[in-house]
Scaffold this motif. Sequence first.
Motif, PDB file in Angstrom:
ATOM      1  N   ALA A 101       0.811   4.963   0.180  1.00 56.36           N
ATOM      2  CA  ALA A 101       1.489   3.938   0.439  1.00 56.36           C
ATOM      3  C   ALA A 101       2.807   3.411  -0.906  1.00 56.36           C
ATOM      4  O   ALA A 101       3.305   2.628  -0.717  1.00 56.36           O
ATOM      5  CB  ALA A 101       0.812   2.681   1.195  1.00 56.36           C
ATOM      6  N   PHE A 102       1.682   3.145  -2.456  1.00 50.09           N
ATOM      7  CA  PHE A 102       2.043   2.974  -3.183  1.00 50.09           C
ATOM      8  C   PHE A 102       4.017   4.073  -3.516  1.00 50.09           C
ATOM      9  O   PHE A 102       4.195   3.084  -3.905  1.00 50.09           O
ATOM     10  CB  PHE A 102       1.257   3.063  -4.281  1.00 50.09           C
ATOM     11  N   TYR A 103       3.362   4.868  -3.442  1.00 51.46           N
ATOM     12  CA  TYR A 103       4.039   5.721  -4.389  1.00 51.46           C
ATOM     13  C   TYR A 103       5.630   5.844  -3.506  1.00 51.46           C
ATOM     14  O   TYR A 103       6.871   5.750  -3.493  1.00 51.46           O
ATOM     15  CB  TYR A 103       3.062   7.319  -4.171  1.00 51.46           C
ATOM     16  N   SER A 104       4.989   5.302  -1.513  1.00 46.92           N
ATOM     17  CA  SER A 104       6.344   6.158  -0.434  1.00 46.92           C
ATOM     18  C   SER A 104       7.379   4.325  -0.749  1.00 46.92           C
ATOM     19  O   SER A 104       8.396   4.644  -0.208  1.00 46.92           O
ATOM     20  CB  SER A 104       6.375   6.354   0.891  1.00 46.92           C
ATOM     21  N   LEU A 105       6.296   3.668  -1.561  1.00 48.56           N
ATOM     22  CA  LEU A 105       7.246   1.907  -1.343  1.00 48.56           C
ATOM     23  C   LEU A 105       7.972   2.519  -3.030  1.00 48.56           C
ATOM     24  O   LEU A 105       8.916   1.464  -2.890  1.00 48.56           O
ATOM     25  CB  LEU A 105       5.834   1.676  -1.755  1.00 48.56           C
TER      26      LEU A 105
END
Lengths: 661, 307
Positions: free
Chosen positions: B128-132
Amino acid sequence: MDILLLKFLLLFSLALFFVSKKYQHALAFGIQIVLIALTSYWAVNTWLSDTPEQILSFLSIYGHPVNLRIDYLASFFILVVNFTMLTGMMYAKGYLKAYFEKKNQMEFGLHYFSFLWLHISMILVCSIHDGYGFLMTWELMSLASFFLVIFESENKETIKAGIKYLIQMHIGFAFLLIAFLYASASSNTGLGFDGLALYFSNHAPMPLFLLFFIGFGIKAGFIPLHTWLPHAHPAAPSHVSGVMSGVMIKIGIYGILRVLTYIHSDLLPIGVFILFISLGSGILGVTIAIAQHDIKRLLAYHSIENIGIIGIGIGIGIIGLALHIPILAVFGFAGGLLHILNHSLFKSLLFYAAGNVYQQTHTRNIEELGGLIKKMPKTAILFLLGSLAISGLPPFNGFISEFLIYFGMFKGLLVGDLHADILILAGFLSLVLIGGLAVFCFTKVFSIIFLGTPRSEKAKHANEVSNSMLLPKLFIGLLIVAIGFVPTLFIQPLNEVVKLFTGDLAIPVSINPLFYKIAVVYLLFVGLIIGLWLLRKRQQRKYDIKTGPTWGCAYEGADPAITQYTASSYADNLREFSNLAMNIHAHKVEFEETEIFPSEKEFASHSSDIFEENLIKHPTNRLLAYLEKIAVFQTGKLQHYLLYALIFIFIIFLLTVFKVI
Amino acid sequence: MMTVIGIILTLILSVLFPGIIAITKAKVSGRKPPFILQPLFDILRLFRKTTIYSTTTSFIFQLAPLVYFASVIIALLFIPFFGDTGVFSFEGDFVFFAYLLAFGKFFMIIGAMDTGSSFEGMGANREAFYSLLVEPAYFLLMGSLALLSNHISFADLFSALHFNTDLAYLVIPVSVYVFLFITMVENSRMPVDDPKTHLELTMVHEVMVLDNSAFDLALIHIAGWLKFVIYGTLIANFLINGQESILLKSLEFVGINIFFAILIGAVESFRARNKLAKNPQWIIMLSALAIIVFITTLIITSKLILN
């Protein structure tokens, strides 16, 4: 005739205090249905009759007429308000059952009465242009919602949140009053919106607009004017938080939009101002939301985020008007306006679903929940629907409004000059970031509340709520899907509202095929998922299904209730990045080197609102500390007070002797 | 016509892709390379396996792989093929494309969280964090290309890129570089994540699917391959001129994707994995590069005039 009916309803609402507890909800619901039928008829009539404005004479105060003026903007808001208030009332029936024994008949009466009057006052606020009438109904709205917030008044925190709310609303009210008075005094017109047209045609709009923006912005919850929101929403009962967040804060947006209809010059600084304050609200709102453990507080911060998205749409729209980029203006306003409707839907849905969880588990702390999808599957599905919609993901409604804003921005990017492009760049970058952060936040919330295993005893004993509490959510869910799949049905009527700002420009009909294509894609998508499901069924029939414990990397001693991911650990990744906004303080007891048999350790983290601390808490604390120093004079002894009087007279005497005064 | 050929080629290439990567890595490290279709055989075997579901999971866990796979398949239909549009094409389709993939990702994340495993929680959280973090780079790049080509749909945007102005070639290398690494982040490959480490604590994508088995796991793997080729095709769109003959375009397309696979293999062989805590900074670097592309585009389109 209609007006007479409305007045009768207003009076009849008093009857709520005189019926027994059992029938109060039915009576309130009945009155509300008539009210909704009547006002929706007015609103729809505006669209059908092709008159830009219906004027109904409502009251006359000392010979001063107060009319209801229902134009496209008002009727749009009336319809939005009506739908959410309807679902709110329906949901209240089941939700308030838990309080049936605790509260007496008068308390329930006051609650329903306030709920009705909140509804009535919101409709009146949207349709009264006269200054006195507007301010009075605005005040009514604040008071009614105040009584709704403090429903659980035996709780000290609730009262505190309520008072905080009331004070901030009155600060907002003061700004509005000053703004109206200033406009009417400097252009010699009556108090009210009509006078603004004259004022704005002769004066620079920015100062007065700022006054209005602060007044309305406190209601809407733009950062840094938002500090009441994260307190009032958790304190209020869930149906009240749902309608407050769903529609009442939008009335602040209504005010800003109404003022904007009168401004036709110097629009660029206003647009830039709205854009930047909105993208700040959007990004900060969602970032702070990620740090929250209280589900309703978290949703309150998401309201701030969504107000930010609405503001980005409106800001982009105004910039489009100012820089003469029609496509930017049209799609900006359309996206912003549609997002008002969309947010009212999914936010009320999420608050009602959070209410279900609270009713069953008696906690709002998501760290104590978990695994509820097995106990409350229907609530879980509805919450998931709301989460997907609020994250702006297709095929639901949130995507449509964000897509409209993106569409306008990318189209505008092509024709705009350097200034426009840089503003648009800021706009779409922040929209992208907000989208990503919202996905981050709602994967967290949904997983922690509904998935995995229960984290406490409270979560183990939850049961699905009654159908009467699920039905209103189902209605909202259907509308969310409908807007997602056939947005054109909703966008075309919205064009009339958009035209109020853009003149004759509106979203062209040529956009429709685009949305039909998207609908085809959705159908294909759903079809594909169903097909895959059937294929897997076949495969599994042949090769069987087994169940077992979750793979713990070959370690089986761990208790999943303890080792599974928590909300804090989920947010921790982001915290390292943006602790400035999230402001998380962690307290922990570390292991010491000499500890051979470690004692019990503890860890706690909590987040506080950095704006509230620096704008409200610290200044007031400092002021209080200063005032306490002055309080040494208050000794309580009469002699001292006589002495003060004597000193005062003496000083006056000296001053006159030396001819200072 | 090119669309049909393109989609067929894409499907074939996606099957070959992991094999080519594996062969490259084996060659570089001096091992005997596997047969190119070995990854496919591994997956086909999964279709003949018994499914195991954790008792902790709910229907979300069962739904997630299907939604993820379907989202990737639908995203494939949006990819333009060198002058020809994708199956679906409309203005602003690149926004839809990104959001559609995000929808699939949302389900994968909650699917992983559904198992109640702390390892999968970590993976889901990182995903979730990286794609954000990577999303702004993608939008900045598409915004720059839109600006450069004066169109806002995938197909027009790429095809106009090749005739508008030769200055476009100024931004293409950087754009390709950024896109290359967006692909790596989206697929959780080196330098963001090493799928071969087998240390659950530091993995991203692989650790999310610890509990998936049989049919579901197969779908997830195939979706991963498809995603590679989807991004590979987007990159190929930068490089292939739409006016050439179909045969030439197809050859170029296959060549570029094979080169892309070899490149990934080489990157994974020679490059060390980022420190996990440094990943966010590294991903944001991509957005910084994309901003440079955007500013360059402003200069090329003479909106930003330097003197």
